[in-house]
Design an enzyme around this catalytic site. Sequence first.
Site, short mmCIF file in Angstrom:
data_model
loop_
_atom_site.label_atom_id
_atom_site.label_comp_id
_atom_site.label_asym_id
_atom_site.label_seq_id
_atom_site.Cartn_x
_atom_site.Cartn_y
_atom_site.Cartn_z
N GLY A 1 21.91 21.97 -2.34
CA GLY A 1 20.98 20.90 -2.00
C GLY A 1 21.57 19.80 -1.13
N ASN B 1 14.81 30.28 -5.97
CA ASN B 1 14.91 29.41 -7.14
C ASN B 1 14.13 28.14 -6.84
OD1 ASN B 1 15.64 27.82 -9.29
ND2 ASN B 1 17.78 27.57 -8.68
N TRP B 2 12.92 28.08 -7.38
CA TRP B 2 12.05 26.94 -7.05
C TRP B 2 12.40 25.68 -7.84
CZ3 TRP B 2 6.58 29.73 -6.95
CH2 TRP B 2 6.52 30.51 -5.79
N LYS B 3 13.27 25.82 -8.81
CA LYS B 3 13.67 24.66 -9.63
C LYS B 3 12.41 23.97 -10.18
CE LYS B 3 17.85 24.48 -6.92
NZ LYS B 3 18.96 23.70 -6.40
N HIS C 1 23.10 28.00 -14.12
CA HIS C 1 23.03 27.24 -12.87
C HIS C 1 23.78 25.92 -13.07
CE1 HIS C 1 21.53 25.02 -9.45
NE2 HIS C 1 21.15 26.17 -8.93
N GLY D 1 17.43 27.83 -2.78
CA GLY D 1 16.68 26.75 -3.39
C GLY D 1 15.66 26.18 -2.42
N GLY D 2 16.02 25.08 -1.76
CA GLY D 2 15.10 24.35 -0.88
C GLY D 2 14.37 25.22 0.14
N SER E 1 22.50 25.65 0.01
CA SER E 1 22.05 25.22 1.35
C SER E 1 21.85 26.38 2.32
CB SER E 1 23.01 24.18 1.94
OG SER E 1 22.98 23.00 1.17
N GLU F 1 27.93 29.93 -6.32
CA GLU F 1 27.27 28.72 -5.86
C GLU F 1 28.22 27.52 -5.97
OE1 GLU F 1 22.79 29.02 -5.71
OE2 GLU F 1 23.31 28.05 -7.57
N GLU G 1 23.11 23.07 -12.22
CA GLU G 1 22.25 21.95 -12.62
C GLU G 1 21.99 21.96 -14.12
OE1 GLU G 1 19.08 22.61 -9.83
OE2 GLU G 1 20.37 21.97 -8.19
P1 PGA Z 1 19.73 25.01 -2.29
O1 PGA Z 1 19.83 25.44 -3.83
O2 PGA Z 1 19.44 26.25 -1.49
O3 PGA Z 1 18.60 24.01 -2.23
O4 PGA Z 1 21.05 24.41 -1.93
C1 PGA Z 1 20.43 26.65 -4.20
C2 PGA Z 1 20.47 26.76 -5.69
O5 PGA Z 1 20.73 25.75 -6.36
O6 PGA Z 1 20.24 27.83 -6.27
#
Ligand code: PGA
Length: 282
Positions: free
Chosen positions: A189, A9-11, A95, A250-251, A229, A183, A97
């Site tokens: 994050g 997930n590159w956001k 998600h 994500g990251g 994370s 999640e 977010e």
């Molecule tokens: P993260 O994000 O690995 O940077 O914590 C995961 C996500 O939000 O899908």
Amino acid sequence: MRVPVVVANWKMHKTVGEAKAFVATFLPLVEGVKGCTIVLCPPFTALPAVGEMLKGTHIALGAQDLFWREQGAFTGEISPIMLTDVGCTFVIIGHSERRGRFGKPDPELADPQLRSIFSETDASVNKKVHAALKHGLTPIICVGETLSEREQGHTDEVVRTQLRKALEGLTKEQVAQVVIAYEPVWAIGTGNVCDAKEANRVCGLIRSILSDLFGTEVSEKVRIQYGGSITPENIPDLAAQEQIDGGLVGGASLKPDSFATIVKTVAHAKQTPMDFSNLWKP
Ligand code: PGA
């Protein structure tokens, strides 16, 4: 046996050029990796370019959101038809977010009006899940509690409600196709990965809720990921858990080598004892 699924997930990261450079480096790193579904979810602007590069590979293209209508006066929105048109077969839905509660220490979001800019609700998540399935897209449905919900002992109830509402009105056949991502909002994050045993417990709870709602046969088919994370360092512990069928990353998915390590670790950990055909040789 469920095939694990690992999703990048590159956001809101990567221009078209950066996305193409990632794919060019990443493809050779995961060549020959079998027994694992790999999905890249770039931002909308990079979907066509990444989709072109993934054609003919074993890697799937996913979007980070969709709107449930097929077309119309919905400024700024993207329809399921537009996603399948550029080669998407997966889509992340709900998600945290995008849900109407960020649980994030972003000063801008202290303003209640800004906090609800995306305002995803359980009802809109449900409409999006229906739309995705109708158009042949596999939804990756995100559920998870905030830190204060966990501290108050409400984790199981929050997950149960989000899951039940997201899947409302689906047939058993449809539910068997979805991917659920557990999640915890506090783990996203932050570097605070959820303890692997606890993540396994909640993923197991999700499977038992699915079994109550749709039967054991369906619940055994659904792939349930952990997200929050994930790193190359902590993935072995998570992937070793019985109820965790992969990860939403994500990251650590922004760099080809770290994401490739995560993919290979999951593929290796989830092999059946009888299957020696795709042994990963580091
Ligand atoms: P993260 O994000 O690995 O940077 O914590 C995961 C996500 O939000 O899908």
